[in-house]
Design an enzyme around this catalytic site. Structure first.
Site, PDB file in Angstrom:
ATOM      1  N   LYS A 164     -47.937  16.721  50.467  1.00 52.93           N
ATOM      2  CA  LYS A 164     -47.775  17.424  49.184  1.00 52.93           C
ATOM      3  C   LYS A 164     -49.093  18.029  48.727  1.00 52.93           C
ATOM      4  O   LYS A 164     -49.154  19.181  48.313  1.00 52.93           O
ATOM      5  CB  LYS A 164     -47.260  16.456  48.116  1.00 52.93           C
ATOM      6  CG  LYS A 164     -47.270  17.041  46.714  1.00 52.93           C
ATOM      7  CD  LYS A 164     -46.930  16.021  45.654  1.00 52.93           C
ATOM      8  CE  LYS A 164     -48.106  15.382  44.983  1.00 52.93           C
ATOM      9  NZ  LYS A 164     -48.884  16.171  44.041  1.00 52.93           N
ATOM     10  N   ASN A 165     -50.159  17.226  48.814  1.00 50.11           N
ATOM     11  CA  ASN A 165     -51.425  17.710  48.267  1.00 50.11           C
ATOM     12  C   ASN A 165     -52.080  18.776  49.130  1.00 50.11           C
ATOM     13  O   ASN A 165     -53.035  19.414  48.713  1.00 50.11           O
ATOM     14  CB  ASN A 165     -52.389  16.543  48.036  1.00 50.11           C
ATOM     15  CG  ASN A 165     -51.956  15.698  46.847  1.00 50.11           C
ATOM     16  OD1 ASN A 165     -51.011  16.053  46.143  1.00 50.11           O
ATOM     17  ND2 ASN A 165     -52.639  14.586  46.626  1.00 50.11           N
TER      18      ASN A 165
ATOM     19  N   CYS B 108     -48.075  15.400  36.029  1.00 45.92           N
ATOM     20  CA  CYS B 108     -48.095  13.977  35.694  1.00 45.92           C
ATOM     21  C   CYS B 108     -49.075  13.730  34.549  1.00 45.92           C
ATOM     22  O   CYS B 108     -50.141  14.330  34.501  1.00 45.92           O
ATOM     23  CB  CYS B 108     -48.563  13.163  36.901  1.00 45.92           C
ATOM     24  SG  CYS B 108     -47.407  13.158  38.252  1.00 45.92           S
TER      25      CYS B 108
ATOM     26  N   ARG C 271     -56.729  14.621  31.786  1.00 48.69           N
ATOM     27  CA  ARG C 271     -56.783  15.524  32.948  1.00 48.69           C
ATOM     28  C   ARG C 271     -57.246  16.931  32.570  1.00 48.69           C
ATOM     29  O   ARG C 271     -56.505  17.905  32.675  1.00 48.69           O
ATOM     30  CB  ARG C 271     -55.420  15.603  33.646  1.00 48.69           C
ATOM     31  CG  ARG C 271     -55.109  14.361  34.419  1.00 48.69           C
ATOM     32  CD  ARG C 271     -53.895  14.521  35.273  1.00 48.69           C
ATOM     33  NE  ARG C 271     -54.208  14.790  36.651  1.00 48.69           N
ATOM     34  CZ  ARG C 271     -53.299  14.913  37.604  1.00 48.69           C
ATOM     35  NH1 ARG C 271     -52.043  14.822  37.323  1.00 48.69           N
ATOM     36  NH2 ARG C 271     -53.646  15.139  38.844  1.00 48.69           N
TER      37      ARG C 271
ATOM     38  N   ASP D 123     -54.001   7.577  44.612  1.00 46.15           N
ATOM     39  CA  ASP D 123     -52.556   7.808  44.764  1.00 46.15           C
ATOM     40  C   ASP D 123     -51.840   6.626  45.420  1.00 46.15           C
ATOM     41  O   ASP D 123     -50.609   6.578  45.433  1.00 46.15           O
ATOM     42  CB  ASP D 123     -52.303   9.085  45.573  1.00 46.15           C
ATOM     43  CG  ASP D 123     -52.588  10.331  44.742  1.00 46.15           C
ATOM     44  OD1 ASP D 123     -52.637  10.227  43.503  1.00 46.15           O
ATOM     45  OD2 ASP D 123     -52.760  11.416  45.332  1.00 46.15           O
TER      46      ASP D 123
ATOM     47  N   ARG E 267     -40.436  15.212  42.818  1.00 46.44           N
ATOM     48  CA  ARG E 267     -41.568  16.143  42.837  1.00 46.44           C
ATOM     49  C   ARG E 267     -42.468  15.874  44.035  1.00 46.44           C
ATOM     50  O   ARG E 267     -43.012  16.800  44.630  1.00 46.44           O
ATOM     51  CB  ARG E 267     -42.416  15.978  41.563  1.00 46.44           C
ATOM     52  CG  ARG E 267     -41.866  16.673  40.348  1.00 46.44           C
ATOM     53  CD  ARG E 267     -42.841  16.570  39.196  1.00 46.44           C
ATOM     54  NE  ARG E 267     -44.149  17.039  39.633  1.00 46.44           N
ATOM     55  CZ  ARG E 267     -45.311  16.655  39.129  1.00 46.44           C
ATOM     56  NH1 ARG E 267     -45.333  15.778  38.139  1.00 46.44           N
ATOM     57  NH2 ARG E 267     -46.446  17.132  39.571  1.00 46.44           N
TER      58      ARG E 267
HETATM   59  C1  UD1 Z   1     -55.581  15.824  43.173  1.00 48.81           C
HETATM   60  C2  UD1 Z   1     -54.260  15.392  43.764  1.00 48.81           C
HETATM   61  C3  UD1 Z   1     -53.801  14.077  43.151  1.00 48.81           C
HETATM   62  C4  UD1 Z   1     -54.893  13.015  43.294  1.00 48.81           C
HETATM   63  C5  UD1 Z   1     -56.231  13.530  42.778  1.00 48.81           C
HETATM   64  C6  UD1 Z   1     -57.384  12.585  43.043  1.00 48.81           C
HETATM   65  C7  UD1 Z   1     -53.206  17.516  44.313  1.00 48.81           C
HETATM   66  C8  UD1 Z   1     -52.104  18.473  44.052  1.00 48.81           C
HETATM   67  N1  UD1 Z   1     -53.265  16.424  43.510  1.00 48.81           N
HETATM   68  O1  UD1 Z   1     -55.369  16.019  41.775  1.00 48.81           O
HETATM   69  O2  UD1 Z   1     -52.615  13.640  43.828  1.00 48.81           O
HETATM   70  O3  UD1 Z   1     -54.535  11.871  42.552  1.00 48.81           O
HETATM   71  O4  UD1 Z   1     -56.555  14.791  43.394  1.00 48.81           O
HETATM   72  O5  UD1 Z   1     -57.469  12.299  44.396  1.00 48.81           O
HETATM   73  O6  UD1 Z   1     -53.976  17.681  45.227  1.00 48.81           O
HETATM   74  N2  UD1 Z   1     -61.375  16.218  36.100  1.00 48.81           N
HETATM   75  C9  UD1 Z   1     -62.074  16.678  34.996  1.00 48.81           C
HETATM   76  N3  UD1 Z   1     -62.179  18.027  34.838  1.00 48.81           N
HETATM   77  C10 UD1 Z   1     -61.653  18.927  35.718  1.00 48.81           C
HETATM   78  C11 UD1 Z   1     -60.935  18.429  36.841  1.00 48.81           C
HETATM   79  C12 UD1 Z   1     -60.816  17.063  37.006  1.00 48.81           C
HETATM   80  O7  UD1 Z   1     -62.567  15.912  34.198  1.00 48.81           O
HETATM   81  O8  UD1 Z   1     -61.782  20.140  35.516  1.00 48.81           O
HETATM   82  C13 UD1 Z   1     -61.218  14.766  36.287  1.00 48.81           C
HETATM   83  C14 UD1 Z   1     -59.749  14.327  36.210  1.00 48.81           C
HETATM   84  O9  UD1 Z   1     -59.331  14.162  34.867  1.00 48.81           O
HETATM   85  C15 UD1 Z   1     -59.771  13.034  36.988  1.00 48.81           C
HETATM   86  C16 UD1 Z   1     -60.828  13.323  38.074  1.00 48.81           C
HETATM   87  O10 UD1 Z   1     -61.599  14.415  37.601  1.00 48.81           O
HETATM   88  O11 UD1 Z   1     -60.197  11.990  36.164  1.00 48.81           O
HETATM   89  C17 UD1 Z   1     -60.246  13.673  39.427  1.00 48.81           C
HETATM   90  O12 UD1 Z   1     -59.324  14.745  39.290  1.00 48.81           O
HETATM   91  P1  UD1 Z   1     -59.068  15.789  40.464  1.00 48.81           P
HETATM   92  O13 UD1 Z   1     -59.773  15.324  41.696  1.00 48.81           O
HETATM   93  O14 UD1 Z   1     -59.376  17.146  39.962  1.00 48.81           O
HETATM   94  O15 UD1 Z   1     -57.501  15.640  40.680  1.00 48.81           O
HETATM   95  P2  UD1 Z   1     -56.448  16.799  40.909  1.00 48.81           P
HETATM   96  O16 UD1 Z   1     -57.060  17.885  41.719  1.00 48.81           O
HETATM   97  O17 UD1 Z   1     -55.801  17.133  39.632  1.00 48.81           O
END
Ligand code: UD1
Length: 443
Positions: A24-25, A120, A125, A310, A402
């Site tokens: 998925k990711n 989610c 986030r 995850d 999803r």
């Molecule tokens: C992706 C994965 C998700 C996984 C996560 C962490 C996909 C579609 N989803 O989510 O399944 O759980 O990586 O391995 O690939 N953050 C900020 N600011 C930002 C972006 C992120 O503060 O602009 C924080 C988030 O709130 C979180 C942390 O960084 O606490 C990690 O988030 P991130 O690695 O960005 O996760 P996703 O890319 O959303």
């Protein structure tokens, strides 16, 4: 009133061989990256999940022509006529990963109008790393209520330092940079296997990208990129979930495609519990024989190659049934222990303090009515239901659909007693045959 639910009965030990679907990711960002190109690309091993259907609907809204053949897991995307950069709130709100089209749209058109993403609920986030990085590259980002307007007459190559190795921000900045003149560096980049796969995808398109230690991605802009053919990598998180399900039921399963090298710390923790793990040649393929007397283990989640956030919720189910006290520290997301409340309904003994859960093993879990709040919580509760005495009814199955392609069928083939009762009002998940998916999407 929700009519869709998963019904789960205590299951005999899972036995057999399981196949994996595409990750998925990896698939969501790969589909988004096709917006960088003009022409027809072919993706293989594409899972038939609700998030994939949403990403397809998003690309169609921008003018792409898409043919999805779910039975063959084949997706053809023609981006020749993509001529819009406005994504409706309706689509953005359903899936956080829709933010991943912002980088490609800015790179291709210099414009991106998107609503703030949903998905989610895992703490706040934020998307500040994405937006601040785009701003540094010369994008004017304005917010109008729930809408973001990105404008760039020309993107500028920069050194971007991420305060945290965010997966999505790393991917978005990389995609924005491949057509940007000069050299962009992403320092403290995420290096999850799905990010590495995106690098392969972009290189196939003609992008120039290298990884430089420590954790820096270097992108040298090219003038144009071209369509590709690509096979989506196997889902390491689905593999992990199946192994946990086997361990929770005291079973033995093999997953020939499982990428063991992408699950090292997770496998170490299963072994520390007492489960017997064998890995195939070249680190591909995992077999698990469950121990009858699992011990408590502790871990903290962290970016790759640490313990994946995850798999935190599913792993908690094993800790609930292990002898002794286990501790989980969730360091990636600020609010990813919501499933604790539901596991407690099933008899689990867990104390949460901030982002740390202390789990005291119990003799048994008991079936209950539970609610899934996110994709991985849904997986955890389904596994808990398989291990629990009695019947579990889980609502919130939209999260299950999803993230996974018919995982309930895969589990049932291994011996799990699990049934999905679907809801007419939810997205139709019946397989399509060689038809445009757009007809199946309900607005
Ligand atoms: C992706 C994965 C998700 C996984 C996560 C962490 C996909 C579609 N989803 O989510 O399944 O759980 O990586 O391995 O690939 N953050 C900020 N600011 C930002 C972006 C992120 O503060 O602009 C924080 C988030 O709130 C979180 C942390 O960084 O606490 C990690 O988030 P991130 O690695 O960005 O996760 P996703 O890319 O959303």
């Amino acid at each position: 009133m929700q009519n869709a639910y998963l019904k789960i009965e205590q299951s005999s030990p899972l036995q057999g061989v399981a196949e994996l679907t595409g990750a998925k990711n990896a698939v969501l960002v790969t589909i988004a990256s096709l917006l960088l190109t003009s022409g027809k690309s072919v993706l293989r091993n594409v899972p038939y999940s609700a998030d994939v259907l949403q990403m397809i609907a998003l690309l169609e809204q921008l003018g792409a022509q898409v043919i999805f053949s779910p039975e063959n897991h084949l997706l053809e995307v023609d981006t020749t006529h993509v001529n819009k950069w406005h994504v409706s709130a309706e689509i953005m709100k359903k899936m956080r990963a829709s933010i991943l089209v912002m980088g490609p749209l800015l790179a291709r058109f210099g414009y991106a109008d998107i609503a703030l993403p949903g998905g989610c609920v895992l703490g706040t986030r934020p998307i500040d790393y994405h937006l601040n990085s785009f701003r540094k590259m010369g994008v004017e980002v304005a917010q109008d209520g729930d809408f973001l307007h990105g404008r760039a007459s020309q993107l500028c190559a920069q050194k971007i330092v991420l305060a945290y190795p965010s997966v999505g921000a790393t991917e978005n900045i990389m995609m924005a940079s491949v057509l940007t003149k000069g050299v962009t560096r992403i320092v403290n980049a995420a290096l999850e296997p799905e990010v590495l796969d995106l690098i392969e995808v972009l290189k196939k398109m003609g992008a120039h990208i290298e990884i430089a230690p420590p954790a820096t991605i270097v992108i040298e802009g090219v003038q144009e990129v071209h369509p590709i053919e690509h096979t989506i990598l196997s889902d390491r998180l689905e593999a992990g979930s199946l192994l946990i399900a086997a361990a929770a039921t005291g079973g033995s399963i093999s997953i020939p495609q499982a990428p063991a090298d992408a699950l090292e710390v997770f496998l170490l923790k299963l072994e520390e519990m007492g489960h017997h793990i064998t890995v195939g040649e070249h680190e591909v393929g995992i077999t698990l024989h469950a121990t009858k007397n699992p011990h408590a283990v502790s871990f903290k989640t962290s970016p790759y190659p640490g313990f994946p956030t995850d798999l935190q919720a599913p792993m908690m189910v094993l800790q609930c049934l292990a002898e002794g006290t286990s501790i989980i520290e969730e360091t990636v997301f600020e609010n990813r222990l919501v499933h604790v409340r539901e596991l407690e309904k099933m008899g689990a003994q867990i104390v949460v303090h901030n982002n740390t859960a202390t789990i005291t093993g119990v003799e048994a879990l008991y079936g209950a009515q539970v609610i899934a709040s996110d994709i991985r919580a849904a997986c955890a509760l389904a596994i808990a239901g398989m291990a629990a005495k009695g019947t579990t009814i889980m609502t919130g199955v939209q999260h299950w659909k999803r993230g996974y392609e018919s995982l309930e069928k895969k589990l049932a083939l291994l011996g799990a007693h699990i049934w999905l009762h679907d809801d007419e009002d939810e997205m139709d998940m019946t397989p399509l045959n060689e038809r445009s998916i757009s007809k199946q999407i309900r607005a």
